[in-house]
Design a protein around this motif. Structure first.
Motif: not given
Length: 660
Positions: A448-457
């Motif tokens: 999930d692109s939103d999940d991955v973006t949130r987790a990276e940040m």
């Protein structure tokens, strides 16, 4: 001039049709750009006509545009609101061909590519020409979790009593790094720590020497199936199946992949494809059935970081006086179910220091970092700087009531549950801790692109919280500064394929020395995940089957790595990097043998695959492993990692099977 495929590669009729299509497309473009400079297209953008005076300019001074920029770009459907991509024709100039294509350059992908290349030099293939093998990677380097995430150990489980089962390419990578001076000993046993940055070069050397064709910065975005027909699935949708329609004889053949590269769109046509992406990306695009654990139950993701400036002697003295064990992993945050034999074994675990840091206000109870006067701002040159000159309000009130930054959130998904605790690894002689595995986030779907973006940040935010706690609570880290942050999340859980014939590897097989007729290697009874920890100190091993790597519905595709067909407990074993190397080597050999035998991967002769694996030094059963141990003992083999003969405890060993 167009370079067309030869009649040997394609049917002449198809070649003619493709040639005509390219000519028609070229003619349309010329017609639309042959009018005046002010000609407008549907998007009211100017189609620039090449200027005559530019022909005499140096190429670096010419103004250029993408040839299809004004005619073949995507459009918005005004009625439905959909974005429509036009049909594309990839010029033969951008079509590559290979025998075996490996997608994903981690431990599994490296093992698959190297092993496939070595099959050609084996006497059993009648000295035919070497296979052409291509290894595609989305990053700018190979190594996968080692180099992207910064995880140093392919197998950290080598405590006394462990059988080193995989004498194949996984162990070969470690030995190569050791010979080049890019590896060190893990502090708690005989496991090997690989330097993440140096291993990029180690992987380069292995790929070059083997003659594998490398292709970096290339991401698979689509697959080529059965003469270019579209797969029967909705783009961006995950089709649910009942799982009972796999053996109805309906198979589609994958012919290649479409890549987005720095050069634009390219295609690679391959006789066999090995998917080692970790997320089963190629299998998913090809329409192969898969499963995915709900993210509320998935294993967490990790942001790994490193620090430099550690006082190593002071830190080692602290460790000797405060030695943690695996029993300490069993906390409110992490519930670790073990067999009991692990509880007294020394472990590089940190947990209490972060609880103390939370009590002292260094980090709050939820793990969020409080900005204090020792939350230093690190400049590019690595020197410590503070903002006292630019912040006139930097006072006692600020120090007593520091603000707490907010964690980035996604409106469509719940907050990630963050745990700051975990493990450390080797400390270099110069005081660099390169593998601090401390920032864990749950409820993250890596597809999930939103999940991955949130987790990276979020993960990077909590790195600073963890560093503050280490500086305040761990002797030797007082003056340590940030050295590195992982370029990619450490992912443990993702898609899992549904294998042809329903050959799912089970936790019972892993924990009961399971055997199989199609073994491609053996692996220790090592389970690490889903709140279960079993260290393989009993010398027990299980055989790894080839059948769990072959997907339903898609021919000429095989998978290796963590996304093979496994249940949760088996996943906790097979997700480990050394296990990924086992499946990678098996998949590479199976793909190569199927090319030579002109059969699909699904129909490949397992006995021929096993024969090739033995020639590459792989043990396929516990019996073969014991025979090798005896020969090594007689020869005084100094390369053996752990001495673990028949003295290892067998009878009466606590078992976890009943609890599973």
């Amino acid at each position: 001039q167009q370079i067309m495929p030869t009649a040997d590669d394609h049917d002449p009729i198809k070649v003619t049709k493709l040639h005509d299509a390219i000519l028609r497309q070229t003619q349309r473009w010329r017609q639309q750009h042959s009018s005046s400079i002010n000609t407008k297209d549907d998007d009211d953008t100017t189609a620039i006509k090449p200027q005559t005076h530019q022909r005499n300019l140096h190429p670096s001074q010419r103004i250029q545009t993408r040839p299809s920029a004004s005619t073949l770009t995507a459009r918005i459907d005004p009625l439905q609101g959909h974005v429509i991509e036009p049909p594309r024709i990839i010029s033969p100039l951008r079509v590559r061909r290979t025998d075996v294509l490996v997608v994903g350059g981690g431990p599994a992908g490296l093992s698959a590519a190297l092993s496939a290349k070595r099959v050609a030099s084996s006497p059993s293939v009648d000295n035919r020409r070497a296979l052409d093998v291509t290894l595609v990677e989305s990053a700018g380097y190979f190594g996968g979790t080692i180099t992207k995430t910064g995880m140093e150990t392919m197998g950290w489980y080598r405590y006394p009593g462990t059988r080193e089962c995989h004498a194949g390419l996984g162990r070969e990578m470690e030995k190569r790094a050791e010979r080049m001076g890019f590896a060190s000993k893990w502090p708690f046993n005989e496991s090997v720590c690989l330097h993440p940055h140096h291993f990029k070069y180690v992987a380069d050397c292995l790929v070059r020497e083997a003659g594998v064709r490398p292709l970096l910065h290339s991401r698979v975005v689509e697959v080529i199936m059965d003469d270019g027909e579209d797969c029967e699935r909705g783009k961006g949708e995950e089709e649910e199946t009942d799982g009972d329609d796999e053996d109805d004889g309906r198979f589609r053949t994958i012919r290649g992949v479409i890549l987005e590269t720095p050069s634009g769109r390219e295609a690679i046509l391959a006789k066999r494809i090995v998917d080692t992406t970790g997320d089963a990306i190629v299998a998913y695009l090809a329409g192969a059935p898969f499963r995915k654990t709900h993210k509320s139950e998935m294993m967490g993701v990790t942001t790994v970081f490193g620090m430099e400036g550690v006082d190593k002697s002071r830190f080692e003295e602290h460790v000797r006086q405060n030695q943690a064990t695996y029993k300490d992993w069993n906390t409110e945050s992490w519930e670790a179910l073990t067999t009991g034999k692990e509880d007294g074994i020394a472990s590089p675990y940190w947990g209490k220091i972060f609880e103390e840091a939370a009590k002292d206000g260094i980090i709050d109870a939820n793990g969020y970092g409080a900005i204090t006067n020792n939350m230093d701002q690190t400049s590019i040159d690595g020197k410590q700087e503070t903002n006292t000159k630019t912040n006139p309000n930097h006072s006692k009130e600020f120090e007593q009531n520091p603000p707490t930054p907010q964690t980035p959130q996604s409106q469509s998904t719940p907050n990630a549950e963050v745990d700051i605790c975990g493990s450390w690894s080797a400390i270099s002689p110069s005081g660099v801790a390169t593998n601090l595995n401390l920032v864990h986030m749950k409820h993250i779907d890596p597809t999930d692109s939103d999940d991955v973006t949130r987790a990276e940040m979020t993960g990077r935010h909590h790195v600073y919280s963890a560093m503050n706690a280490l500086r305040a609570k761990v002797p030797g880290f007082e003056n340590a500064t940030l050295n590195s942050v992982s370029a990619h999340l450490g992912v443990r859980d993702s898609r899992y394929i549904d294998s042809y014939g329903n050959h799912r590897l089970s936790g019972w097989h892993v924990t009961n020395e399971g055997t199989c007729h199609d073994s491609i290697g053996v692996f220790p009874e090592f389970v690490d995940g889903y709140n279960i920890l079993i260290l393989p100190t009993t010398g027990r091993v299980f055989e790894v089957p080839l059948s769990m790597m072959i997907p339903k519905r898609v021919d000429n595709l095989i998978l290796a790595g963590r996304h093979v067909d496994v249940d949760p407990i088996a996943c906790a074993a097979m997700r480990n990097m050394m296990a990924c190397a086992v499946t990678g080597q098996g998949a590479g050999v199976a793909a190569a043998v199927s090319v030579w035998e002109d059969t699909t991967v699904r129909e490949v002769d397992v006995r021929k695959v096993q024969r090739e694996l033995r020639k590459q030094g792989v043990s396929l059963s516990k019996v073969e492993l014991l025979e090798k141990e005896e020969r090594s003992s007689d020869d005084g083999d100094k390369n053996k990692i752990v001495g673990c003969g028949d003295g290892a405890k067998r009878d009466g060993t606590p078992r976890l099977t009943s609890k599973l």
